[in-house]
Design a protein around this motif. Structure first.
Motif, PDB file in Angstrom:
ATOM      1  N   VAL A  11       0.836  -1.199   0.000  1.00 33.33           N
ATOM      2  CA  VAL A  11       0.000   0.000   0.000  1.00 33.33           C
ATOM      3  C   VAL A  11       0.878   1.258   0.000  1.00 33.33           C
ATOM      4  CG1 VAL A  11      -1.604   1.364   1.414  1.00 33.33           C
ATOM      5  CG2 VAL A  11      -2.031  -1.063   1.028  1.00 33.33           C
ATOM      6  N   VAL A  12       1.913   1.280   0.807  1.00 35.44           N
ATOM      7  CA  VAL A  12       2.782   2.459   0.887  1.00 35.44           C
ATOM      8  C   VAL A  12       3.490   2.690  -0.442  1.00 35.44           C
ATOM      9  CG1 VAL A  12       4.894   3.358   1.960  1.00 35.44           C
ATOM     10  CG2 VAL A  12       3.069   2.421   3.377  1.00 35.44           C
ATOM     11  N   LEU A  13       3.964   1.619  -1.076  1.00 37.73           N
ATOM     12  CA  LEU A  13       4.694   1.759  -2.336  1.00 37.73           C
ATOM     13  C   LEU A  13       3.783   2.087  -3.519  1.00 37.73           C
ATOM     14  CD1 LEU A  13       7.403  -1.022  -2.103  1.00 37.73           C
ATOM     15  CD2 LEU A  13       7.669   1.424  -1.763  1.00 37.73           C
ATOM     16  N   ASN A  14       2.494   2.014  -3.343  1.00 35.08           N
ATOM     17  CA  ASN A  14       1.560   2.346  -4.417  1.00 35.08           C
ATOM     18  C   ASN A  14       0.800   3.631  -4.143  1.00 35.08           C
ATOM     19  OD1 ASN A  14       1.883   0.251  -6.373  1.00 35.08           O
ATOM     20  ND2 ASN A  14       1.060  -1.149  -4.838  1.00 35.08           N
ATOM     21  N   ALA A  15       1.288   4.443  -3.222  1.00 35.75           N
ATOM     22  CA  ALA A  15       0.581   5.674  -2.884  1.00 35.75           C
ATOM     23  C   ALA A  15       1.531   6.862  -2.934  1.00 35.75           C
ATOM     24  CB  ALA A  15      -0.034   5.546  -1.486  1.00 35.75           C
ATOM     25  N   GLY A  16       1.096   7.951  -3.575  1.00 39.44           N
ATOM     26  CA  GLY A  16       1.750   9.246  -3.551  1.00 39.44           C
ATOM     27  C   GLY A  16       3.217   9.267  -3.929  1.00 39.44           C
ATOM     28  N   TYR A  17       3.980   9.948  -3.079  1.00 36.36           N
ATOM     29  CA  TYR A  17       5.404  10.165  -3.321  1.00 36.36           C
ATOM     30  C   TYR A  17       6.160   8.852  -3.439  1.00 36.36           C
ATOM     31  CZ  TYR A  17      10.280  11.091  -2.300  1.00 36.36           C
ATOM     32  OH  TYR A  17      11.644  11.099  -2.339  1.00 36.36           O
ATOM     33  N   TYR A  18       5.830   7.893  -2.607  1.00 39.35           N
ATOM     34  CA  TYR A  18       6.569   6.632  -2.605  1.00 39.35           C
ATOM     35  C   TYR A  18       6.361   5.844  -3.888  1.00 39.35           C
ATOM     36  CZ  TYR A  18       7.491   7.770   2.187  1.00 39.35           C
ATOM     37  OH  TYR A  18       7.905   8.415   3.307  1.00 39.35           O
ATOM     38  N   ARG A  19       5.229   6.003  -4.511  1.00 41.24           N
ATOM     39  CA  ARG A  19       4.992   5.350  -5.805  1.00 41.24           C
ATOM     40  C   ARG A  19       5.939   5.933  -6.860  1.00 41.24           C
ATOM     41  NH1 ARG A  19       0.345   2.915  -8.580  1.00 41.24           N
ATOM     42  NH2 ARG A  19       0.714   3.153 -10.807  1.00 41.24           N
ATOM     43  N   GLU A  20       6.038   7.268  -6.876  1.00 42.08           N
ATOM     44  CA  GLU A  20       6.949   7.919  -7.827  1.00 42.08           C
ATOM     45  C   GLU A  20       8.391   7.492  -7.565  1.00 42.08           C
ATOM     46  OE1 GLU A  20       6.413  12.107  -7.579  1.00 42.08           O
ATOM     47  OE2 GLU A  20       4.235  11.960  -7.831  1.00 42.08           O
ATOM     48  N   TRP A  21       8.786   7.478  -6.304  1.00 43.54           N
ATOM     49  CA  TRP A  21      10.145   7.069  -5.956  1.00 43.54           C
ATOM     50  C   TRP A  21      10.406   5.625  -6.368  1.00 43.54           C
ATOM     51  CZ3 TRP A  21      11.648   3.092  -2.743  1.00 43.54           C
ATOM     52  CH2 TRP A  21      13.023   3.014  -2.508  1.00 43.54           C
ATOM     53  N   PHE A  22       9.464   4.743  -6.088  1.00 39.24           N
ATOM     54  CA  PHE A  22       9.640   3.327  -6.407  1.00 39.24           C
ATOM     55  C   PHE A  22       9.757   3.121  -7.918  1.00 39.24           C
ATOM     56  CE2 PHE A  22       8.212  -1.048  -7.137  1.00 39.24           C
ATOM     57  CZ  PHE A  22       9.077  -1.722  -6.286  1.00 39.24           C
ATOM     58  N   GLN A  23       8.951   3.857  -8.686  1.00 40.96           N
ATOM     59  CA  GLN A  23       9.015   3.739 -10.144  1.00 40.96           C
ATOM     60  C   GLN A  23      10.322   4.319 -10.686  1.00 40.96           C
ATOM     61  OE1 GLN A  23       6.902   2.077 -12.106  1.00 40.96           O
ATOM     62  NE2 GLN A  23       5.744   1.516 -10.291  1.00 40.96           N
ATOM     63  N   ALA A  24      10.822   5.397 -10.080  1.00 39.47           N
ATOM     64  CA  ALA A  24      12.024   6.067 -10.571  1.00 39.47           C
ATOM     65  C   ALA A  24      13.302   5.369 -10.147  1.00 39.47           C
ATOM     66  CB  ALA A  24      12.041   7.516 -10.080  1.00 39.47           C
ATOM     67  N   LYS A  25      13.309   4.736  -8.996  1.00 41.86           N
ATOM     68  CA  LYS A  25      14.559   4.154  -8.479  1.00 41.86           C
ATOM     69  C   LYS A  25      14.615   2.628  -8.637  1.00 41.86           C
ATOM     70  CE  LYS A  25      16.075   8.141  -7.154  1.00 41.86           C
ATOM     71  NZ  LYS A  25      17.100   8.862  -7.765  1.00 41.86           N
ATOM     72  N   PRO A  26      14.004   1.849  -7.746  1.00 44.15           N
ATOM     73  CA  PRO A  26      14.180   0.386  -7.854  1.00 44.15           C
ATOM     74  C   PRO A  26      13.586  -0.217  -9.124  1.00 44.15           C
ATOM     75  CG  PRO A  26      13.306   0.982  -5.695  1.00 44.15           C
ATOM     76  CD  PRO A  26      13.277   2.206  -6.531  1.00 44.15           C
ATOM     77  N   ALA A  27      12.416   0.224  -9.526  1.00 40.95           N
ATOM     78  CA  ALA A  27      11.799  -0.360 -10.722  1.00 40.95           C
ATOM     79  C   ALA A  27      12.580   0.003 -11.975  1.00 40.95           C
ATOM     80  CB  ALA A  27      10.341   0.095 -10.835  1.00 40.95           C
ATOM     81  N   GLN A  28      13.052   1.237 -12.077  1.00 42.05           N
ATOM     82  CA  GLN A  28      13.844   1.652 -13.238  1.00 42.05           C
ATOM     83  C   GLN A  28      15.183   0.928 -13.268  1.00 42.05           C
ATOM     84  OE1 GLN A  28      12.722   3.614 -15.729  1.00 42.05           O
ATOM     85  NE2 GLN A  28      14.582   3.012 -16.771  1.00 42.05           N
ATOM     86  N   TYR A  29      15.797   0.730 -12.103  1.00 39.74           N
ATOM     87  CA  TYR A  29      17.054  -0.016 -12.029  1.00 39.74           C
ATOM     88  C   TYR A  29      16.846  -1.436 -12.556  1.00 39.74           C
ATOM     89  CZ  TYR A  29      20.973  -2.598 -10.136  1.00 39.74           C
ATOM     90  OH  TYR A  29      22.058  -3.417 -10.001  1.00 39.74           O
ATOM     91  N   TRP A  30      15.765  -2.066 -12.139  1.00 39.63           N
ATOM     92  CA  TRP A  30      15.482  -3.432 -12.575  1.00 39.63           C
ATOM     93  C   TRP A  30      15.240  -3.479 -14.085  1.00 39.63           C
ATOM     94  CZ3 TRP A  30      16.448  -8.039 -11.049  1.00 39.63           C
ATOM     95  CH2 TRP A  30      15.782  -9.119 -11.601  1.00 39.63           C
ATOM     96  N   THR A  31      14.509  -2.518 -14.624  1.00 42.94           N
ATOM     97  CA  THR A  31      14.256  -2.465 -16.068  1.00 42.94           C
ATOM     98  C   THR A  31      15.555  -2.278 -16.840  1.00 42.94           C
ATOM     99  OG1 THR A  31      12.100  -1.479 -15.624  1.00 42.94           O
ATOM    100  CG2 THR A  31      12.941  -1.261 -17.857  1.00 42.94           C
ATOM    101  N   ASP A  32      16.406  -1.368 -16.380  1.00 43.38           N
ATOM    102  CA  ASP A  32      17.703  -1.156 -17.033  1.00 43.38           C
ATOM    103  C   ASP A  32      18.575  -2.403 -16.961  1.00 43.38           C
ATOM    104  OD1 ASP A  32      16.920   1.416 -17.594  1.00 43.38           O
ATOM    105  OD2 ASP A  32      18.100   2.329 -15.973  1.00 43.38           O
ATOM    106  N   PHE A  33      18.546  -3.085 -15.830  1.00 43.44           N
ATOM    107  CA  PHE A  33      19.324  -4.313 -15.683  1.00 43.44           C
ATOM    108  C   PHE A  33      18.862  -5.372 -16.684  1.00 43.44           C
ATOM    109  CE2 PHE A  33      19.297  -8.628 -13.896  1.00 43.44           C
ATOM    110  CZ  PHE A  33      20.661  -8.868 -13.899  1.00 43.44           C
ATOM    111  N   LEU A  34      17.567  -5.546 -16.822  1.00 46.42           N
ATOM    112  CA  LEU A  34      17.057  -6.549 -17.761  1.00 46.42           C
ATOM    113  C   LEU A  34      17.407  -6.193 -19.205  1.00 46.42           C
ATOM    114  CD1 LEU A  34      13.557  -7.354 -16.232  1.00 46.42           C
ATOM    115  CD2 LEU A  34      15.635  -8.752 -16.160  1.00 46.42           C
ATOM    116  N   LYS A  35      17.362  -4.906 -19.533  1.00 50.95           N
ATOM    117  CA  LYS A  35      17.714  -4.461 -20.877  1.00 50.95           C
ATOM    118  C   LYS A  35      19.196  -4.721 -21.155  1.00 50.95           C
ATOM    119  CE  LYS A  35      17.981  -0.107 -21.729  1.00 50.95           C
ATOM    120  NZ  LYS A  35      17.714   1.323 -21.914  1.00 50.95           N
ATOM    121  N   GLU A  36      20.065  -4.395 -20.199  1.00 52.49           N
ATOM    122  CA  GLU A  36      21.505  -4.613 -20.381  1.00 52.49           C
ATOM    123  C   GLU A  36      21.863  -6.089 -20.385  1.00 52.49           C
ATOM    124  OE1 GLU A  36      24.449  -2.741 -17.893  1.00 52.49           O
ATOM    125  OE2 GLU A  36      23.804  -0.793 -18.634  1.00 52.49           O
TER     126      GLU A  36
END
Length: 156
Positions: A11-36
């Motif tokens: 719930v915390v990771l899907n609400a407000g500021y933390y959602r933006e942070w989660f999408q910008a940091k850990p989720a983006q890192y994982w996407t970049d890792f899979l692409k590389e």
């Protein structure tokens, strides 16, 4: 208790500021890792895509220096404000910082406001057409180059 904790984290990771942070940091890192991970580039290709234009400019300068067998080059970089204000190519093209240039190449680089700019014996010119390495033959030529870039302050 574990299920409640897990649901609270979701719930915390899907609400407000933390959602933006989660999408910008850990989720983006994982996407970049899979692409590389699935990329077929060699080590140099990966470094070019990861580090961008600064790495490309640095390696091209190093190639030219090695090809011409230049001893003890000190590379002068044009100010990035020159690319922004005069050539209008700044966000896409910028000169590397001297420390980053040294890290990539092992060669000494200086900006126009560096204390040891008087040691510069080559100038890197970046244009819309490419990168060139011009020799600085005399102190008068260096002073003329510095005078041309005086109104442009070095920026990151």
């Amino acid at each position: 208790m574990t299920v409640v904790s897990f649901l609270l984290v979701v719930v915390v990771l899907n609400a407000g500021y933390y959602r933006e942070w989660f999408q910008a940091k850990p989720a983006q890192y994982w996407t970049d890792f899979l692409k590389e991970k699935d990329d077929t580039l060699d080590a140099v290709g990966i470094m070019k895509s990861r580090y961008g234009i600064s790495y490309v400019i640095s390696t091209r300068v190093k190639e030219v220096v090695e090809k011409k067998n230049i001893a003890n080059p000190v590379i002068l970089f044009e100010p990035n404000s020159y690319y922004r204000d005069s050539l209008h190519i700044y966000p896409n093209v910028r000169a590397p910082e001297p420390a980053v240039f040294y890290y990539y190449t092992g060669l000494v680089g200086v900006w126009t406001n560096s204390p040891n700019v008087s040691n510069a014996n080559f100038l890197v010119r970046v244009t819309k057409k490419g990168v060139s390495l011009d020799a600085i033959r005399t102190p008068q030529q260096l002073q003329q180059i510095l005078a041309n870039y005086k109104k442009f302050t070095p920026i990151l």
